[in-house]
Design an enzyme around this catalytic site. Structure first.
Site, PDB file in Angstrom:
ATOM      1  N   TYR A 137       0.859  -1.190   0.000  1.00 18.86           N
ATOM      2  CA  TYR A 137       0.000   0.000   0.000  1.00 18.86           C
ATOM      3  C   TYR A 137       0.893   1.237   0.000  1.00 18.86           C
ATOM      4  O   TYR A 137       1.913   1.284   0.696  1.00 18.86           O
ATOM      5  CB  TYR A 137      -0.909   0.032   1.233  1.00 18.86           C
ATOM      6  CG  TYR A 137      -1.669   1.328   1.393  1.00 18.86           C
ATOM      7  CD1 TYR A 137      -2.901   1.516   0.785  1.00 18.86           C
ATOM      8  CD2 TYR A 137      -1.138   2.383   2.133  1.00 18.86           C
ATOM      9  CE1 TYR A 137      -3.598   2.712   0.909  1.00 18.86           C
ATOM     10  CE2 TYR A 137      -1.823   3.577   2.272  1.00 18.86           C
ATOM     11  CZ  TYR A 137      -3.044   3.734   1.656  1.00 18.86           C
ATOM     12  OH  TYR A 137      -3.719   4.918   1.780  1.00 18.86           O
ATOM     13  N   GLU A 225      -3.500   7.653  -4.146  1.00 17.66           N
ATOM     14  CA  GLU A 225      -3.419   6.384  -3.421  1.00 17.66           C
ATOM     15  C   GLU A 225      -3.246   5.225  -4.392  1.00 17.66           C
ATOM     16  O   GLU A 225      -3.999   5.090  -5.357  1.00 17.66           O
ATOM     17  CB  GLU A 225      -4.684   6.173  -2.581  1.00 17.66           C
ATOM     18  CG  GLU A 225      -4.689   4.875  -1.790  1.00 17.66           C
ATOM     19  CD  GLU A 225      -5.991   4.654  -1.046  1.00 17.66           C
ATOM     20  OE1 GLU A 225      -5.992   4.775   0.197  1.00 17.66           O
ATOM     21  OE2 GLU A 225      -7.009   4.361  -1.705  1.00 17.66           O
TER      22      GLU A 225
END
Length: 415
Positions: A137, A225
């Site tokens: 992530y 993101e």
């Protein structure tokens, strides 16, 4: 507790995954390749092209909506996830048929869901190779408290990153970047090291993070993101998914990005407000408010909350409001069936109070049948004239001079 509005919601324009990936490619950020389509036939054609290019029968089909949680979300009335894997043309057509035109409900859309108008036919990244694949992530956003951009990353990528942050926060790393200096080489290497990478994957991650940060800055992103950030079996680092939004205040220098705006994904009342240059955000409360100035608007929403109500919207008519814009704002607030009262709180500096009063009266006369309490507080330039206009209009409007008086009237209205 005083009310606080998330700045991310009303200062940023969201992009679809396929749009964000096309932008990243311009900054040499490797992405999972794919084609956005709007019909089942186009989906089949895109799949055939990907299969020919990669030699892989598998493809990933993703609903394109402005919301996260697509992989766990479902299409209303069908056993169909928002993200699915297809292994042949028949699968592609079936999945595409279920998604297109369907309403996808995810943890972020709420029960109403969002209609899927486009899907992304993307390449399979789990192809065989000599090394293990991994999901990470990574995101970049502004840390307002520190006044610096921050790169947040974790070895635990995938759909459950929220649970990782909640249950094991020590697995979330943060790297702050001074806006004057930009991301330094040692910081990019530190990120790759903390992700446990080595060899070619380490080098590719350093390049990826560096180019991604450049994209974030040059595109004036509010948030960027990548989840998952993916290490392939042949040590490549690619963006499999991408969520990107652009700072509204910077769109004046990004005409190409403004053209990517998808108003079908936005709240219709917010779109209508934008046409009148009103700063409007719909909320879930029961007291509508119309204010001039963002600071006064925030204070007014705090006051509504402390009085026992809940703000139904943020609405700043700005310093150049006239009767038409006030009427438009009034009409937009009235479209919300949850509104039990409306508070108009204007401090007349640039905008004259009598101009606002004229707009309120005009809106009343045009809309008619307004059966909820209207509380008006006008102070500043031409406040006396404004009060006279309202008092002589014959309208059922409650006026206040002090903010505390307005608070008491709000409390009575929602009791």
């Amino acid at each position: 507790m005083p009310f606080r509005l998330s700045s991310q919601k009303f200062f940023c324009m969201n992009l679809h995954e396929y749009q964000a990936k096309e932008l990243l490619k311009k900054y040499n950020v490797p992405v999972q390749e794919g084609v956005a389509v709007e019909t089942v036939d186009a989906a089949a054609a895109a799949y055939a092209t990907l299969k020919e290019q990669t030699g892989n029968n598998f493809a990933v089909i993703k609903a394109q909506i402005h919301a996260g949680g697509r992989g766990k979300g479902n299409i209303e009335g069908k056993e169909q996830r928002g993200v699915a894997v297809a292994k042949n043309e028949e699968d592609v057509k079936r999945i595409a048929g279920n998604l297109l035109g369907g309403t996808l409900v995810t943890i972020q859309t709420g029960a109403a869901g969002k209609v899927v108008n486009k899907i992304l036919i993307a390449q399979d990244v789990y192809y065989p190779g000599p090394n293990e694949v991994k999901e990470f992530y990574l995101s970049i956003l502004l840390d307002r408290a520190k006044g610096m951009n921050v790169v947040m990353y974790s070895t635990e990528g995938g759909m459950d990153i929220e649970e990782v942050a909640h249950n094991t926060p020590e697995k979330i790393f943060k790297e702050w970047v001074h806006p004057g200096g930009g991301l330094q080489g040692f910081q990019a290497r530190k990120i790759a090291f903390n992700l446990g990478l080595s060899g070619d994957a380490f080098k590719n991650c350093v390049k990826f993070v560096t180019n991604l940060y450049n994209a974030y800055v040059n595109l004036d992103c509010g948030m960027l993101e990548i989840n998952p950030l993916f290490k392939t079996s042949d040590e490549k680092i690619i963006a499999v998914d991408c969520k990107m939004n652009i700072d509204d205040n910077a769109l004046m220098r990004h005409a190409d990005l403004l053209a990517m705006r998808d108003v079908s994904e936005e709240d219709p009342t917010e779109v209508e407000a934008g046409e009148f240059n009103l700063n409007f955000v719909k909320l879930d409360g029961n007291v509508g408010c119309m204010v001039n100035g963002a600071g006064l608007a925030m204070a007014t929403m705090d006051m509504i909350k402390l009085s026992g109500g809940e703000p139904a919207n943020f609405l700043d008519v700005g310093g150049t409001a006239n009767a038409q814009t006030v009427e438009a704002g009034f009409r937009i607030i009235m479209k919300d069936p949850n509104v039990k009262a409306i508070l108009i709180n204007i401090f007349g500096g640039i905008v004259r109070c009598d101009r606002v009063a004229a707009g309120v009266i005009e809106a009343f006369n045009k809309l008619g049948n307004i059966n909820i309490p209207i509380i008006v507080r006008l102070q500043g330039t031409n406040a006396v004239e404004a009060k006279k206009l309202i008092d002589e209009s014959g309208l059922k409007v409650q006026s206040a001079i002090q903010l505390s008086e307005a608070a008491d009237l709000v409390k009575q209205a929602v009791a």
